[in-house]
Motif scaffolding. Structure first.
Motif, short mmCIF file in Angstrom:
data_model
loop_
_atom_site.label_atom_id
_atom_site.label_comp_id
_atom_site.label_asym_id
_atom_site.label_seq_id
_atom_site.Cartn_x
_atom_site.Cartn_y
_atom_site.Cartn_z
N THR A 199 0.96 -0.81 0.33
CA THR A 199 0.16 0.22 0.24
C THR A 199 0.47 1.30 -0.21
OG1 THR A 199 -2.24 -0.93 1.26
CG2 THR A 199 -1.47 1.45 1.56
N TYR A 200 2.19 1.40 1.06
CA TYR A 200 2.94 2.64 0.82
C TYR A 200 3.47 3.01 -0.46
CZ TYR A 200 7.27 5.18 2.23
OH TYR A 200 7.60 6.19 2.15
N ILE A 201 3.79 1.90 -1.23
CA ILE A 201 4.12 1.87 -2.40
C ILE A 201 3.85 2.21 -3.60
CG2 ILE A 201 5.91 0.61 -4.40
CD1 ILE A 201 7.76 -1.43 -1.61
N ARG A 202 3.13 1.74 -3.60
CA ARG A 202 1.92 2.24 -4.70
C ARG A 202 1.11 3.67 -4.52
NH1 ARG A 202 -2.93 0.55 -4.72
NH2 ARG A 202 -3.41 -0.26 -2.73
N ALA A 206 2.28 7.20 -6.98
CA ALA A 206 0.91 7.68 -6.53
C ALA A 206 1.27 9.28 -6.85
CB ALA A 206 -0.23 7.74 -6.42
N HIS A 207 1.33 9.64 -4.92
CA HIS A 207 1.63 10.84 -4.31
C HIS A 207 3.15 11.67 -5.40
CE1 HIS A 207 1.93 13.77 -0.90
NE2 HIS A 207 0.65 13.30 -0.63
N HIS A 208 3.94 10.49 -5.66
CA HIS A 208 5.23 11.39 -6.07
C HIS A 208 4.73 11.70 -7.55
CE1 HIS A 208 7.90 10.80 -3.38
NE2 HIS A 208 8.81 9.64 -3.98
N VAL A 209 3.97 11.37 -8.39
CA VAL A 209 3.24 11.71 -9.98
C VAL A 209 2.54 12.64 -9.37
CG1 VAL A 209 1.56 11.38 -11.57
CG2 VAL A 209 2.95 9.25 -10.54
N GLN A 210 1.75 13.52 -8.57
CA GLN A 210 1.53 13.86 -8.53
C GLN A 210 2.53 15.40 -8.12
OE1 GLN A 210 -1.56 16.67 -5.66
NE2 GLN A 210 -2.62 15.24 -7.18
N PRO A 258 0.52 -1.57 -9.24
CA PRO A 258 -1.40 -1.17 -9.89
C PRO A 258 -1.42 -0.30 -9.63
CG PRO A 258 -1.60 -3.45 -8.02
CD PRO A 258 0.38 -3.43 -8.31
N ASP A 259 -2.16 0.72 -10.24
CA ASP A 259 -2.61 2.28 -10.23
C ASP A 259 -3.67 2.15 -9.03
OD1 ASP A 259 -2.59 4.76 -10.38
OD2 ASP A 259 -3.07 5.34 -11.90
N CYS A 260 -3.28 3.56 -8.11
CA CYS A 260 -4.04 3.46 -7.28
C CYS A 260 -5.10 4.21 -7.83
CB CYS A 260 -3.53 4.90 -6.39
SG CYS A 260 -2.07 4.24 -4.97
N SER A 261 -6.71 3.97 -7.34
CA SER A 261 -7.91 4.02 -7.57
C SER A 261 -7.96 5.72 -7.12
CB SER A 261 -9.18 3.45 -6.76
OG SER A 261 -8.62 3.80 -4.73
N THR A 262 -9.56 6.23 -7.90
CA THR A 262 -9.69 6.71 -7.52
C THR A 262 -9.38 8.08 -5.95
OG1 THR A 262 -10.51 8.23 -9.84
CG2 THR A 262 -11.07 9.47 -8.19
N GLU A 263 -10.17 7.13 -5.40
CA GLU A 263 -10.61 6.75 -4.17
C GLU A 263 -9.59 7.02 -2.90
OE1 GLU A 263 -11.86 4.54 -5.92
OE2 GLU A 263 -14.39 5.70 -6.40
N GLU A 264 -8.54 6.28 -3.81
CA GLU A 264 -7.89 5.99 -2.32
C GLU A 264 -6.89 7.48 -3.25
OE1 GLU A 264 -4.55 2.46 -2.35
OE2 GLU A 264 -5.64 2.00 -4.17
N ARG A 265 -6.68 8.11 -3.97
CA ARG A 265 -5.91 9.42 -3.92
C ARG A 265 -6.84 10.37 -3.24
NH1 ARG A 265 -2.99 9.15 -8.49
NH2 ARG A 265 -2.44 7.44 -10.21
N ALA A 266 -7.94 10.71 -3.50
CA ALA A 266 -8.96 11.28 -2.33
C ALA A 266 -8.63 11.49 -0.99
CB ALA A 266 -10.47 11.34 -2.71
N THR A 273 -6.33 18.66 -5.58
CA THR A 273 -7.17 18.40 -6.58
C THR A 273 -7.27 18.76 -8.04
OG1 THR A 273 -8.60 20.72 -5.72
CG2 THR A 273 -9.02 18.77 -4.35
N PRO A 274 -8.06 17.80 -8.77
CA PRO A 274 -7.84 18.66 -9.63
C PRO A 274 -8.25 19.86 -10.57
CG PRO A 274 -9.39 16.70 -10.31
CD PRO A 274 -9.25 17.21 -8.21
N ALA A 275 -9.07 20.60 -9.24
CA ALA A 275 -9.10 21.94 -9.45
C ALA A 275 -8.25 22.68 -8.81
CB ALA A 275 -10.82 22.95 -8.67
#
Length: 359
Positions: A199-202, A206-210, A258-266, A273-275
């Motif tokens: 979970t941490y690696i995934r 994803a956090h680093h990607v943003q 596996p990529d993180c889901s939208t719910e996980e990212r939130a 946020t995208p905005a």
């Protein structure tokens, strides 16, 4: 002359070991060399992708420092050290590594003479200690170098031959592990909580990607040249960390990540946020720097919280060590964005090594 020869040997050995071993504990060696190059070269050395010139400058500066410390130990202090036995030299050299690495991390780099806070805030002290220790373990070779050619006692010749053999074997082992590691065959996972590590690696990936997306915007739009360079450093460090995450996942779990889901990212701390991302892209130039610092600070605080949880968890030790460095690095970058320097930077760096100070 013997001290100079020892300095060349010890600094070269520590450079090779550092280069080969870095990724095993979650460090991108090229980014670390670039950070070292920034001590004398300042912002010139920093780029989104470490250049060969910056990497070589960092290696050269590191070797000069290790070489100088050997000259001090066996030259300036030679009255007391030049005639010591090999084991005594080793027993003194390891505390010497603690002393020299701490002098650099606490004083020489962030204060006088370089006044460069980036190295101390970006890299926790233990990284420099490991590098200095890898140099210090070669100090016993001085027992051979201090004699004229052919005049060394048989005892010193036997010892140094064995020591050199051991050093070459260590390099060969580190090189073999690095070769296999670069091809997706790192030593197996050794944690106690597989789900938590995955979970941490995934999520950190994803956090680093943003974070990378935000840093690239900063590198393009920041009005302050130093802030642009700092954004480039964020790109380089987080890109390297994501490469290590991907390699560890493939090596440890033998599958695609596996990529993180939208719910996980939130639910991830610090995720924008995208905005908010759109606002950063379109905000007026004169307001960009302040908005970028605010957004990246919030994003970094989230990464610090995630890394702190991993450091205190039961995962693979390599992942926990890397998380400790990420916690330190991202708190340090928050301080750098706020212009912290001098004694205040040293105080902040010490606190950052010990705990999460931004949440």
């Amino acid at each position: 002359m013997a001290a100079a020869a020892l300095g060349l040997i010890s600094s070269t050995f520590s450079t090779i070991v550092s280069q080969l071993f870095a990724a095993r504990i979650g460090r991108d060696a090229a980014v670390d060399w670039m950070t070292v190059a920034a001590i004398p070269a300042r912002d010139w050395a920093i780029s989104a992708e470490p250049s060969w010139s910056a990497t070589l400058a960092g290696i050269a500066f590191h070797q000069w420092a290790d070489f100088s410390w050997a000259l001090v130990f066996f030259g300036v202090l030679g009255r007391w050290t030049a005639d010591l036995r090999a084991l005594t030299i080793l027993l003194l050299a390891l505390p010497w590594a603690v002393f020299t690495s701490s002098i650099e991390w606490f004083v020489l780099v962030p204060l006088f003479p370089f006044w460069q806070p980036l190295f101390t805030l970006q890299q926790p002290y233990w990284i420099g200690l490991l590098v200095h220790a890898s140099s210090a373990v070669m100090y016993p070779l001085f027992t051979r170098l201090r004699w004229r050619r052919g005049a060394a006692p048989a005892r010193d010749i036997r010892f140094t031959n064995a020591w050199i053999t051991g050093a070459l074997a260590a390099i060969a082992l580190a090189g073999t592990v690095a070769l296999f590691g670069n091809r997706g065959y790192e030593p197996r996972w050794l944690g106690h909580d597989r789900d938590a590590d995955q979970t941490y690696i995934r999520q950190m990936t994803a956090h680093h990607v943003q974070g990378l997306e935000l840093a690239r915007i900063g590198a393009e739009r920041a009005q302050d040249p130093h802030l642009r360079k700092l954004a480039m450093l964020m790109i380089a460090s987080q890109t390297g960390e994501n490469r290590i995450f991907e390699n560890w996942w493939l090596s440890w779990f033998d599958t695609e990540m596996p990529d993180c889901s939208t719910e996980e990212r939130a639910t991830m701390p610090g995720m924008l946020t995208p905005a908010e991302m759109r606002q950063i892209r379109t905000i007026a130039p004169e307001r960009f720097d302040a908005a970028f610092v605010d957004a990246m600070t919030r994003h970094h605080k989230g990464a610090v919280k995630m890394a702190d949880g991993m450091w205190r968890g039961r995962g693979d030790l390599r992942l926990r060590v890397m998380a400790h460095a990420i916690r330190h690095e991202q708190q340090g970058e928050i301080a750098l964005m706020q212009g912290v320097s001098g004694v205040a930077a040293v105080r902040a760096a010490v606190r950052n090594m010990l705990s999460d100070n931004v949440n």
